[in-house]
Scaffold this motif. Structure first.
Motif, mmCIF file in Angstrom:
data_model
loop_
_atom_site.group_PDB
_atom_site.id
_atom_site.type_symbol
_atom_site.label_atom_id
_atom_site.label_comp_id
_atom_site.label_asym_id
_atom_site.label_seq_id
_atom_site.Cartn_x
_atom_site.Cartn_y
_atom_site.Cartn_z
ATOM 1 N N GLU A 1 -8.064 7.405 55.488
ATOM 2 C CA GLU A 1 -6.779 7.808 56.046
ATOM 3 C C GLU A 1 -6.794 7.694 57.568
ATOM 4 O O GLU A 1 -7.751 8.104 58.231
ATOM 5 C CB GLU A 1 -6.450 9.234 55.633
ATOM 6 C CG GLU A 1 -5.014 9.647 55.897
ATOM 7 C CD GLU A 1 -4.635 10.948 55.229
ATOM 8 O OE1 GLU A 1 -3.495 11.402 55.417
ATOM 9 O OE2 GLU A 1 -5.489 11.528 54.520
ATOM 10 N N SER B 1 -1.480 -0.373 51.768
ATOM 11 C CA SER B 1 -1.487 0.987 52.302
ATOM 12 C C SER B 1 -0.137 1.658 52.103
ATOM 13 O O SER B 1 0.884 0.995 51.911
ATOM 14 C CB SER B 1 -1.841 0.977 53.791
ATOM 15 O OG SER B 1 -0.905 0.196 54.510
ATOM 16 N N ASP C 1 2.067 14.517 55.938
ATOM 17 C CA ASP C 1 1.225 14.388 54.753
ATOM 18 C C ASP C 1 2.065 14.460 53.480
ATOM 19 O O ASP C 1 1.788 13.744 52.497
ATOM 20 C CB ASP C 1 0.160 15.489 54.754
ATOM 21 C CG ASP C 1 -0.936 15.233 53.750
ATOM 22 O OD1 ASP C 1 -1.504 14.125 53.751
ATOM 23 O OD2 ASP C 1 -1.223 16.135 52.947
ATOM 24 N N LEU D 1 0.991 8.999 59.190
ATOM 25 C CA LEU D 1 -0.241 9.066 58.426
ATOM 26 C C LEU D 1 -0.267 7.880 57.482
ATOM 27 O O LEU D 1 0.697 7.647 56.738
ATOM 28 C CB LEU D 1 -0.345 10.374 57.643
ATOM 29 C CG LEU D 1 -0.486 11.653 58.461
ATOM 30 C CD1 LEU D 1 -0.700 12.853 57.542
ATOM 31 C CD2 LEU D 1 -1.642 11.558 59.462
ATOM 32 N N CYS D 2 -1.349 7.126 57.509
ATOM 33 C CA CYS D 2 -1.468 5.899 56.723
ATOM 34 C C CYS D 2 -2.732 5.967 55.876
ATOM 35 O O CYS D 2 -3.821 6.224 56.400
ATOM 36 C CB CYS D 2 -1.503 4.691 57.660
ATOM 37 S SG CYS D 2 -1.604 3.108 56.831
ATOM 38 N N ASP D 3 -2.584 5.744 54.579
ATOM 39 C CA ASP D 3 -3.707 5.854 53.649
ATOM 40 C C ASP D 3 -3.860 4.546 52.877
ATOM 41 O O ASP D 3 -2.868 3.977 52.406
ATOM 42 C CB ASP D 3 -3.473 7.019 52.681
ATOM 43 C CG ASP D 3 -4.705 7.310 51.841
ATOM 44 O OD1 ASP D 3 -5.600 7.996 52.358
ATOM 45 O OD2 ASP D 3 -4.757 6.857 50.677
#
Length: 316
Positions: free
Chosen positions: A228, A268, A289, A182-184
């Motif tokens: 996201e 990120s 997450d 997961l990349c935000d």
């Protein structure tokens, strides 16, 4: 103003005869074993483009033996390719067009030359195929649109949910390793508030390109929501996935979008989780997450890993 109305009476015997005629025609249609009737019946059972082409290839091979059949068509943002059999030196190519719209190209190859009678048969059967093919292409396009993020052109959260369920099922059956990233984007709200949503949207599109550049063809990339993104890495352990996550962050950090006299850049954070055997999709996502949350809490612009045995590792 009075309207003229007429009542048409149908004689009971006439109705019964029509029903009997229809019943006989149906029986003849279902029982007919000629190539055209058989092809029509089989193609009427599906809207799956892949299955439709398999049916056509099967019926065509009974009439015109061929080595390989290849179909290509770009639907939305994806290239659809169907191929069966082995090729040869001789080929015939067709552009499949109906009412001015192209629905792909089809190529047949084999080791010996196609006779004129065979080419006529192929063209006739293609005329039978074209309407069901159009319907299947349109159905595929609608299905693809429902699974595609309209801004970035990559699969959306619904597509991710389906992919997670599929990979969980495969992992439980065969023991395959699969890792989720997961990349935000860091401080993305500030970018939108300062430079506007047009710049923000441009950055999101550039991030999708960065994900494509940093991953393999068989990996899955998705827009998870907002700023996201998610990446599914089949046959990949956490150590290799960590390298991919860092490569993704490097690609994103190289993004530069012009806004007047200023260049807007973004960093990120990433969370990585390798699936445990028996783990449900929502549990898997929750661990990734949590790793992402810890990356944010650690100052952003870094990667955190949730190990299979809940051992945390810090990666800057």
């Amino acid at each position: 103003m009075a309207a003229n109305t007429r009542t048409f009476a149908t004689h009971p015997e006439a109705t019964e005869n029509q029903l009997l005629t229809l019943r006989r025609a149906r029986e003849q249609w279902l029982g007919a074993d000629d190539p055209v009737s058989r092809l029509h019946r089989r193609m009427a059972t599906t809207l799956s483009l892949e299955l439709l082409l398999a049916i056509f290839a099967d019926e065509l091979s009974r009439i015109v033996p061929h080595g390989q059949l290849t179909y290509r068509h770009r639907i939305g943002n994806q290239e659809f390719v169907y191929s069966t059999g082995l090729g040869g030196n001789h080929r015939c190519d067709y552009q499949l067009t109906l009412e001015g719209t192209c629905y792909g190209s089809l190529t047949l190859t084999r080791r010996r030359r196609f006779a004129e009678e065979e080419l006529e048969a192929i063209e006739f059967l293609l005329s039978v195929l074209i309407c069901p093919l159009r319907n299947a292409c349109q159905y595929t396009a609608v299905e693809q649109a429902a699974l595609t993020d309209s801004l970035t052109g990559i699969p959306n959260k619904r597509a991710l949910d389906m992919a997670l369920s599929r990979d969980c099922s495969i992992g439980d059956r065969h023991g395959d390793t699969c890792t989720l990233i997961l990349c935000d984007l860091d401080h993305f709200k500030t970018i939108n508030d300062t430079h506007g949503h047009v710049i923000g949207d441009h950055i999101l599109q550039e991030v999708a390109e960065a994900l494509r550049a940093a991953t393999r063809e068989g990996d899955g990339i998705f827009r998870f929501g907002g700023e996201e993104f998610a990446v599914l890495l089949p046959h990949t352990d956490f150590e290799s996935a960590r390298d991919v996550a860092n490569r993704i962050r490097d690609e994103i950090s190289n993004i530069s979008v012009s806004c007047g006299q200023q260049q807007v850049r973004v960093t990120s954070s990433a969370g990585v989780a390798t699936r445990r055997r028996g783990e449900r999709p929502q549990e898997w996502v929750a661990r990734a997450d949590d790793a992402l949350y810890r990356a944010k809490a650690a100052g952003r612009n870094c990667t955190r890993i949730a190990h299979a045995l809940d051992i945390d590792e810090t990666v800057s």
